[in-house]
Design a protein around this motif. Structure first.
Motif, short mmCIF file in Angstrom:
data_model
loop_
_atom_site.label_atom_id
_atom_site.label_comp_id
_atom_site.label_asym_id
_atom_site.label_seq_id
_atom_site.Cartn_x
_atom_site.Cartn_y
_atom_site.Cartn_z
N GLY A 132 68.77 75.60 34.02
CA GLY A 132 68.89 74.28 33.57
C GLY A 132 68.01 74.13 31.99
O GLY A 132 67.86 72.23 31.00
N GLU A 133 67.66 74.90 31.40
CA GLU A 133 67.68 75.01 29.93
C GLU A 133 68.47 74.97 28.29
O GLU A 133 67.96 75.36 27.47
CB GLU A 133 66.01 76.04 29.35
N GLY A 134 69.25 75.19 29.93
CA GLY A 134 70.89 75.31 28.37
C GLY A 134 71.17 76.97 28.14
O GLY A 134 71.97 77.24 27.50
N TYR A 135 70.40 78.19 29.44
CA TYR A 135 71.06 79.42 28.77
C TYR A 135 71.84 79.70 29.78
O TYR A 135 72.15 78.89 31.00
CB TYR A 135 69.92 80.04 29.09
N LYS A 136 73.04 79.78 29.55
CA LYS A 136 74.00 80.94 30.39
C LYS A 136 74.10 81.99 30.28
O LYS A 136 74.79 82.83 29.54
CB LYS A 136 75.34 80.55 28.98
N LEU A 137 73.79 82.11 32.19
CA LEU A 137 73.35 83.43 32.47
C LEU A 137 74.62 84.17 33.12
O LEU A 137 75.47 83.40 33.70
CB LEU A 137 72.62 83.53 33.77
N PRO A 138 74.90 84.92 33.26
CA PRO A 138 75.83 85.93 33.22
C PRO A 138 75.83 85.97 34.69
O PRO A 138 75.24 85.73 35.12
CB PRO A 138 76.09 87.21 32.37
N ASP A 139 77.27 86.45 35.59
CA ASP A 139 77.43 86.88 36.56
C ASP A 139 76.75 88.24 36.89
O ASP A 139 76.70 88.61 36.54
CB ASP A 139 78.84 86.80 37.16
N GLY A 140 76.26 87.69 37.96
CA GLY A 140 75.15 88.61 38.33
C GLY A 140 73.87 88.81 38.30
O GLY A 140 72.59 89.50 38.37
N ALA A 141 73.39 87.53 37.62
CA ALA A 141 71.95 88.01 36.81
C ALA A 141 71.10 87.58 38.13
O ALA A 141 69.93 88.26 37.71
CB ALA A 141 72.20 86.49 36.08
N GLU A 142 70.78 86.84 39.02
CA GLU A 142 70.47 86.66 39.86
C GLU A 142 69.48 88.24 40.10
O GLU A 142 68.34 89.06 40.65
CB GLU A 142 70.47 86.08 41.38
N GLY A 143 70.90 89.12 40.76
CA GLY A 143 70.76 90.62 41.42
C GLY A 143 69.79 91.47 40.22
O GLY A 143 68.69 92.33 40.97
N ALA A 144 69.79 91.20 38.93
CA ALA A 144 69.43 92.37 37.79
C ALA A 144 67.64 91.59 37.65
O ALA A 144 66.68 91.87 37.64
CB ALA A 144 69.53 91.68 36.98
N LEU A 145 67.26 90.05 37.79
CA LEU A 145 66.41 88.98 38.16
C LEU A 145 65.23 89.39 38.54
O LEU A 145 64.16 89.94 38.92
CB LEU A 145 66.55 87.94 37.39
N ALA A 146 66.07 89.90 40.18
CA ALA A 146 65.22 89.86 41.31
C ALA A 146 64.94 91.28 41.34
O ALA A 146 63.60 91.49 41.34
CB ALA A 146 65.87 89.79 41.99
N GLY A 147 65.33 92.34 40.60
CA GLY A 147 64.65 93.89 40.72
C GLY A 147 63.41 93.84 39.86
O GLY A 147 62.53 94.46 39.57
N TYR A 148 63.17 92.98 38.68
CA TYR A 148 62.71 92.83 37.49
C TYR A 148 61.52 92.09 38.04
O TYR A 148 60.43 92.49 37.88
CB TYR A 148 63.02 92.68 36.50
N ILE A 149 61.85 90.74 38.99
CA ILE A 149 60.71 90.20 39.58
C ILE A 149 59.72 90.86 40.34
O ILE A 149 58.69 91.25 40.18
CB ILE A 149 61.14 89.48 39.74
N SER A 150 60.63 91.71 41.56
CA SER A 150 60.18 92.65 42.07
C SER A 150 59.20 94.22 41.93
O SER A 150 57.76 93.82 42.64
CB SER A 150 60.90 93.40 43.41
N GLY A 151 58.96 94.05 40.43
CA GLY A 151 58.99 94.77 40.13
C GLY A 151 57.22 94.18 39.12
O GLY A 151 56.94 95.32 38.14
N GLY A 152 56.84 93.27 39.33
CA GLY A 152 55.83 92.50 39.10
C GLY A 152 56.09 92.08 37.52
O GLY A 152 55.07 92.14 36.39
N MET A 153 56.88 92.51 36.27
CA MET A 153 57.97 92.37 35.61
C MET A 153 57.50 90.48 34.67
O MET A 153 57.80 89.76 35.53
CB MET A 153 59.27 92.80 35.02
N LYS A 154 57.45 90.24 33.77
CA LYS A 154 57.31 89.09 32.95
C LYS A 154 58.70 88.73 31.88
O LYS A 154 59.71 89.88 31.90
CB LYS A 154 56.17 88.80 32.12
N PHE A 155 58.81 87.81 31.65
CA PHE A 155 60.59 88.01 31.06
C PHE A 155 60.07 86.65 29.55
O PHE A 155 59.75 85.62 29.15
CB PHE A 155 61.36 87.08 31.80
#
Length: 211
Positions: A132-155
């Motif tokens: 929604g902010e205009g970033y073009k995320l690659p396929d599979g981004a949700e899976g990679a993001l999920a791993g970092y979120i579960s580890g308590g990471m910020k972005f």
């Protein structure tokens, strides 16, 4: 090219991207263990990374360092001016992010970049917010993001502000430098791997007090 300096639990990570294309299409998303403040983010001249690259090459030469005390040019984020019907206000953006489980922790400007620090509860909400902010995320981004979120990471999210960046074709993007404290020794680059269209070349120069 990444320069990684580590002293005790403090890491300084300098990232130089060999990017070709329209600066408006460039964005960088880096997971970080904590929310970074403005004073933890800066840019360095491209020549600094190039100097280290040459210095670590297998040949014998002599180089002289530039002035390490040269003043840094800082930019403040301009007040947000929104014309009627031109887009959501900052408050509306924050409320929209919150509805997706995303918190905009910080927003500031560094050099040619506009920076956001984000935290999220779920990967699909974060992915939807970024798109929604205009970033073009690659396929599979949700899976990679999920791993970092579960580890308590910020972005840490950076994009080029075209009003502060030269539009000359030969103009390079300044390397970004992050200073962070963490007991973990890590280089989170999985999101960058997703965005390549083939094998990628990553050069890491690691510096410590012992060599």
């Amino acid at each position: 090219t990444v320069v990684y300096t580590r002293v005790n639990d403090t890491s300084v990570i300098t990232m130089s991207s060999d990017y070709r294309g329209d600066p408006s299409e460039f964005a960088m998303i880096v997971p970080t263990p904590t929310v970074l403040d403005r004073n933890q983010v800066t840019t360095v001249p491209s020549a600094t990374v190039a100097h280290l690259d040459r210095y670590t090459a297998p040949r014998l030469v002599e180089y002289f360092d530039g002035d390490p005390c040269a003043p840094e040019v800082l930019y403040e984020m301009a007040p947000e001016a929104v014309a009627e019907g031109s887009g959501p206000t900052r408050k509306e953006r924050r409320e929209g992010a919150k509805a997706l489980g995303v918190t905009i922790e910080r927003e500031f400007a560094v050099g040619s970049y506009d920076i956001q620090m984000l935290s999220a509860r779920q990967s699909d909400g974060l992915a939807e917010f970024l798109r929604g902010e205009g970033y073009k995320l690659p396929d599979g981004a949700e899976g990679a993001l999920a791993g970092y979120i579960s580890g308590g990471m910020k972005f840490f999210v950076a994009k080029v502000n075209l009003s502060r960046h030269s539009t000359k074709a030969e103009q390079e993007l300044e390397p970004l430098q992050l200073t962070l404290r963490s007991k973990d020794f890590m280089l989170p680059i999985q999101l960058g791997n997703l965005n390549g269209d083939g094998p990628q070349d990553l050069i890491v120069m690691a510096l410590t007090r012992k060599g």
